[in-house]
Design a protein around this motif. Structure first.
Motif, PDB file in Angstrom:
ATOM      1  N   VAL A 341      -9.555 125.493  84.974  1.00  0.00           N
ATOM      2  CA  VAL A 341      -9.857 125.806  86.368  1.00  0.00           C
ATOM      3  C   VAL A 341     -10.779 124.713  86.905  1.00  0.00           C
ATOM      4  O   VAL A 341     -11.902 124.559  86.424  1.00  0.00           O
ATOM      5  CB  VAL A 341     -10.531 127.190  86.490  1.00  0.00           C
ATOM      6  N   ASN A 342     -10.279 123.959  87.868  1.00  0.00           N
ATOM      7  CA  ASN A 342     -11.044 122.821  88.405  1.00  0.00           C
ATOM      8  C   ASN A 342     -11.507 121.895  87.283  1.00  0.00           C
ATOM      9  O   ASN A 342     -12.640 121.386  87.295  1.00  0.00           O
ATOM     10  CB  ASN A 342     -12.238 123.316  89.221  1.00  0.00           C
ATOM     11  N   GLY A 343     -10.638 121.695  86.320  1.00  0.00           N
ATOM     12  CA  GLY A 343     -10.917 120.773  85.230  1.00  0.00           C
ATOM     13  C   GLY A 343     -11.753 121.347  84.102  1.00  0.00           C
ATOM     14  O   GLY A 343     -11.970 120.669  83.092  1.00  0.00           O
ATOM     15  N   GLN A 344     -12.216 122.600  84.248  1.00  0.00           N
ATOM     16  CA  GLN A 344     -13.062 123.207  83.239  1.00  0.00           C
ATOM     17  C   GLN A 344     -12.382 124.430  82.625  1.00  0.00           C
ATOM     18  O   GLN A 344     -11.658 125.152  83.314  1.00  0.00           O
ATOM     19  CB  GLN A 344     -14.405 123.628  83.852  1.00  0.00           C
ATOM     20  N   PRO A 345     -12.609 124.691  81.326  1.00  0.00           N
ATOM     21  CA  PRO A 345     -11.974 125.851  80.702  1.00  0.00           C
ATOM     22  C   PRO A 345     -12.662 127.160  81.083  1.00  0.00           C
ATOM     23  O   PRO A 345     -13.898 127.235  81.153  1.00  0.00           O
ATOM     24  CB  PRO A 345     -12.131 125.582  79.207  1.00  0.00           C
ATOM     25  N   VAL A 346     -11.867 128.170  81.366  1.00  0.00           N
ATOM     26  CA  VAL A 346     -12.343 129.532  81.585  1.00  0.00           C
ATOM     27  C   VAL A 346     -11.515 130.432  80.670  1.00  0.00           C
ATOM     28  O   VAL A 346     -10.290 130.316  80.622  1.00  0.00           O
ATOM     29  CB  VAL A 346     -12.176 129.976  83.052  1.00  0.00           C
ATOM     30  N   VAL A 347     -12.180 131.312  79.938  1.00  0.00           N
ATOM     31  CA  VAL A 347     -11.499 132.219  79.020  1.00  0.00           C
ATOM     32  C   VAL A 347     -11.642 133.643  79.525  1.00  0.00           C
ATOM     33  O   VAL A 347     -12.749 134.077  79.881  1.00  0.00           O
ATOM     34  CB  VAL A 347     -12.075 132.106  77.593  1.00  0.00           C
ATOM     35  N   VAL A 348     -10.524 134.370  79.594  1.00  0.00           N
ATOM     36  CA  VAL A 348     -10.561 135.802  79.900  1.00  0.00           C
ATOM     37  C   VAL A 348     -10.311 136.551  78.595  1.00  0.00           C
ATOM     38  O   VAL A 348      -9.313 136.297  77.913  1.00  0.00           O
ATOM     39  CB  VAL A 348      -9.522 136.187  80.965  1.00  0.00           C
ATOM     40  N   ALA A 349     -11.212 137.468  78.243  1.00  0.00           N
ATOM     41  CA  ALA A 349     -11.155 138.110  76.927  1.00  0.00           C
ATOM     42  C   ALA A 349     -11.377 139.613  77.027  1.00  0.00           C
ATOM     43  O   ALA A 349     -12.025 140.107  77.961  1.00  0.00           O
ATOM     44  CB  ALA A 349     -12.212 137.493  76.001  1.00  0.00           C
ATOM     45  N   TRP A 350     -10.840 140.330  76.050  1.00  0.00           N
ATOM     46  CA  TRP A 350     -11.076 141.763  75.885  1.00  0.00           C
ATOM     47  C   TRP A 350     -10.723 142.135  74.444  1.00  0.00           C
ATOM     48  O   TRP A 350     -10.143 141.334  73.710  1.00  0.00           O
ATOM     49  CB  TRP A 350     -10.245 142.587  76.868  1.00  0.00           C
ATOM     50  N   VAL A 351     -11.038 143.365  74.065  1.00  0.00           N
ATOM     51  CA  VAL A 351     -10.664 143.886  72.754  1.00  0.00           C
ATOM     52  C   VAL A 351      -9.597 144.949  72.962  1.00  0.00           C
ATOM     53  O   VAL A 351      -9.828 145.928  73.680  1.00  0.00           O
ATOM     54  CB  VAL A 351     -11.867 144.485  72.011  1.00  0.00           C
ATOM     55  N   PRO A 352      -8.404 144.796  72.376  1.00  0.00           N
ATOM     56  CA  PRO A 352      -7.333 145.788  72.567  1.00  0.00           C
ATOM     57  C   PRO A 352      -7.625 147.113  71.856  1.00  0.00           C
ATOM     58  O   PRO A 352      -8.510 147.223  71.015  1.00  0.00           O
ATOM     59  CB  PRO A 352      -6.108 145.098  71.946  1.00  0.00           C
ATOM     60  N   ARG A 353      -6.846 148.114  72.226  1.00  0.00           N
ATOM     61  CA  ARG A 353      -6.802 149.420  71.554  1.00  0.00           C
ATOM     62  C   ARG A 353      -8.118 150.190  71.578  1.00  0.00           C
ATOM     63  O   ARG A 353      -8.504 150.811  70.598  1.00  0.00           O
ATOM     64  CB  ARG A 353      -6.334 149.256  70.108  1.00  0.00           C
ATOM     65  N   LYS A 354      -8.820 150.148  72.679  1.00  0.00           N
ATOM     66  CA  LYS A 354     -10.053 150.927  72.852  1.00  0.00           C
ATOM     67  C   LYS A 354     -11.107 150.635  71.798  1.00  0.00           C
ATOM     68  O   LYS A 354     -11.997 151.444  71.557  1.00  0.00           O
ATOM     69  CB  LYS A 354      -9.746 152.430  72.878  1.00  0.00           C
ATOM     70  N   GLU A 355     -10.989 149.483  71.157  1.00  0.00           N
ATOM     71  CA  GLU A 355     -12.026 149.073  70.209  1.00  0.00           C
ATOM     72  C   GLU A 355     -13.087 148.274  70.960  1.00  0.00           C
ATOM     73  O   GLU A 355     -12.939 147.955  72.150  1.00  0.00           O
ATOM     74  CB  GLU A 355     -11.412 148.225  69.093  1.00  0.00           C
ATOM     75  N   SER A 356     -14.162 147.946  70.288  1.00  0.00           N
ATOM     76  CA  SER A 356     -15.199 147.116  70.892  1.00  0.00           C
ATOM     77  C   SER A 356     -15.973 146.420  69.791  1.00  0.00           C
ATOM     78  O   SER A 356     -15.947 146.843  68.623  1.00  0.00           O
ATOM     79  CB  SER A 356     -16.151 147.958  71.747  1.00  0.00           C
ATOM     80  N   GLU A 357     -16.639 145.353  70.152  1.00  0.00           N
ATOM     81  CA  GLU A 357     -17.512 144.658  69.215  1.00  0.00           C
ATOM     82  C   GLU A 357     -18.516 143.824  70.001  1.00  0.00           C
ATOM     83  O   GLU A 357     -18.321 143.525  71.184  1.00  0.00           O
ATOM     84  CB  GLU A 357     -16.722 143.778  68.251  1.00  0.00           C
ATOM     85  N   THR A 358     -19.592 143.477  69.333  1.00  0.00           N
ATOM     86  CA  THR A 358     -20.601 142.627  69.937  1.00  0.00           C
ATOM     87  C   THR A 358     -20.378 141.188  69.490  1.00  0.00           C
ATOM     88  O   THR A 358     -20.294 140.911  68.294  1.00  0.00           O
ATOM     89  CB  THR A 358     -22.012 143.078  69.534  1.00  0.00           C
ATOM     90  N   VAL A 359     -20.245 140.288  70.461  1.00  0.00           N
ATOM     91  CA  VAL A 359     -20.078 138.873  70.157  1.00  0.00           C
ATOM     92  C   VAL A 359     -21.287 138.124  70.708  1.00  0.00           C
ATOM     93  O   VAL A 359     -21.910 138.543  71.686  1.00  0.00           O
ATOM     94  CB  VAL A 359     -18.777 138.301  70.752  1.00  0.00           C
TER      95      VAL A 359
END
Length: 570
Positions: A341-359
């Motif tokens: 995006v405008n020459g810079q990386p953008v990441v869209v992220a999520w955890v599938p299946r109603k799971e979650s974690e701390t990153v």
């Protein structure tokens, strides 16, 4: 201009909007929201306000523009086009319909008995909109909205006639081949029946696959495989068209059935994964609630839903034309998609299946919640099923990005690699239960049901008997397989049984006959040999075990295996 347009002009926003490229962000409407400019005024300005640049169709139904034989009326559709154009929209349109005066074809049928009339309708429509509309979609969701006995060959006849007439009127226009859901086999049949080389783009409506994501069944991998499977089909059936654009001209989620938050999250995921796999444009269905239920970005009263605001934030974070880079794993269970995006990386992220974690986010990284509007910088981030946009990720993260065509992400909770596997299975006596074979309801629901011995699955569990194989194991190719299930009755005195229905090379088919679970105590094996699987997941699964009502589903399923067969093992 209406009052909204005048306000935008007064604020100096119209010129900016008009300069934007349509990009992948589109919108569509049901019938009652798309009949006239009056209908558009109830919802279209709000769509343009958030940066949507493409609208699916004008009211170009055959009977609407030719209400009597030889008499053409363009007043309404001209007003529609001008209204959209003035707001900065690009629009395509549908070639569809059988006018009431056509006595050769019943209402709701493909007009194959009046091909000359159909060709003239196409010729007149394309000529009239030359320089204004370039894309024309032939029909809506065939074989839906066609006669009960009409075939892919009938649709092929209509496509060929439309293509020839349209190119005669405007060689630069583009004709779209389409099918319901993600029915890639129907497209294959249409191409074989004569439509080869008579289309310029393809349209699909993969509602059912998206539902598997909304329901947290972990169907991200199946959704990401739609475009690769279409390309695979085209290489086999019409190589000259292997690279035609693919669009989703309808895709949506019921906001009442699933809830507004789930609808909003699904919208972001649908666009992010669609763009990542190469979908050119996605036209969300729909802008405002109409005659198709609570599907709108705006409700029936015009109030914005969470999905409307999520759509706005997504466009803001990704820009009007994000360039897909590929996917990467975020943390242990997170799934991310990178865009330039405008020459810079953008990441869209999520955890599938109603799971979650701390990153842990690296220094200088910023996260933006696309559904819940949360924001954070560096430090710990709780990642769950709500997509977040990540900015400022270092090259050590971006260097792990893999292109979709280089391999799909693993199924959530199943890190195995199945490209060279001879079999995939579900076994409720092990952890994880799913290894290359997956249930729509997922392992979580299986664990929630108390079954025989704690290591089986109740056959009457809600929605539980829909199965999908990992696409790396088997996709599209009619490679012979054997499916084996281990079952037992809940009560020996209560009859139980089922049949197996699978996705074949044309449509769903029944394998063999009815299997009655023996009354004797212990586990019993049901086996089916299938010579012609055609697993493309157009309804969101590949096969199902089906009982004739709840009274016959009183059994437990312990294990099910899908194995590939060679000549010696058949």
């Amino acid at each position: 201009m209406n009052r909204w347009t005048l306000l935008l002009a007064a604020l100096g926003l119209v010129p900016t909007l008009l300069q934007a490229e349509p990009g992948p962000f589109g919108i569509g409407s049901c019938h009652i929201n798309g009949r006239s400019v009056d209908d558009y005024e109830r919802w279209v300005p709000e769509m343009r306000e958030i940066g949507i640049g493409y609208q699916r169709s004008l009211m170009t139904h055959w009977g609407a523009v030719e209400p009597e034989p030889g008499k053409w009326n363009w007043e309404n559709v001209d007003a529609q086009w001008k209204y959209l154009h003035d707001l900065g929209f690009e629009t395509g349109t549908l070639l569809i319909g059988t006018p009431s005066w056509n006595k050769k074809d019943p209402p709701g049928h493909l007009p194959v008995n009046h091909i000359e009339g159909w060709k003239e309708y196409v010729r007149q429509t394309v000529t009239h909109f030359r320089g204004k509309v370039s894309r024309f979609e032939v029909w809506n969701e065939p074989p839906n909205f066609t006669g009960p006995n009409q075939t892919p060959a009938d649709y092929a006849k209509l496509v060929v006639a439309a293509y020839d007439a349209a190119k005669e009127a405007n060689p630069d226009c583009e004709i779209g081949l389409t099918a319901k859901s993600a029915h890639i086999h129907y497209l294959k049949q249409v191409i074989r029946a004569g439509a080869a080389d008579h289309f310029d783009w393809i349209s699909l409506h993969p509602y059912e696959v998206l539902d598997g994501i909304v329901e947290d069944a972990g169907m991200e991998c199946a959704y990401l495989n739609i475009v690769p499977t279409v390309r695979r089909m085209l290489v086999a059936e019409n190589p000259a068209k292997r690279d035609v654009p693919i669009t989703f001209t309808e895709l949506g989620v019921d906001a009442v059935r699933h809830g507004e938050k789930a609808q909003a999250a699904a919208l972001v995921k649908a666009y992010v994964m669609g763009i990542a796999q190469g979908v050119e444009n996605i036209q969300w269905f729909e802008g405002r609630d109409g005659d198709s239920g609570p599907m709108g970005l705006l409700d029936r009263d015009g109030k914005p839903r969470m999905a409307y605001r999520a759509y706005s934030r997504m466009i803001k974070e990704l820009g009007p034309n994000p360039e897909p880079m590929g996917w990467l794993q975020v943390g242990e269970t997170g799934l991310g998609f990178a865009f330039k995006v405008n020459g810079q990386p953008v990441v869209v992220a999520w955890v599938p299946r109603k799971e979650s974690e701390t990153v842990t986010l690296p220094d200088g990284c910023r996260s933006v919640g696309l559904v819940d509007r949360s924001e954070a910088t560096s430090g710990e981030l709780r990642l769950d099923g709500l997509p977040v946009a990540l900015h400022g990720l270092p090259s050590s993260w971006i260097g792990k990005v893999r292109q979709i065509r280089g391999g799909l992400p693993p199924w959530p909770g199943d890190p195995g690699s199945y490209a060279d596997a001879k079999s995939v299975s579900i076994d409720f006596s092990r952890k994880p239960a799913e290894q290359g074979l997956h249930r729509r309801s997922g392992e979580r629901l299986a664990e929630a049901i108390v079954a025989y011995g704690g290591s089986a699955r109740a056959g009457d569990a809600p929605g539980g008997n829909l199965f999908t194989v990992d696409p790396a194991f088997l996709c599209y190719d009619p490679e012979p397989i054997r499916i084996t299930a281990e079952v037992r009755r809940k009560d020996p005195a209560v009859n139980a049984g089922f049949k197996l229905v699978y996705e074949g090379g044309k449509d769903f088919k029944t394998a063999g006959g009815w299997f009655t679970v023996p009354p004797e105590d212990g586990w019993h094996t049901a086996t089916w040999t299938i010579e012609d699987p055609g697993f493309v997941s157009y309804w969101g699964y590949h096969f199902r075990i089906e009982s004739d009502g709840p009274k016959f589903s009183q059994y437990y399923l312990r294990r099910i295996v899908v194995e590939k067969l060679d000549g010696a093992s058949r």
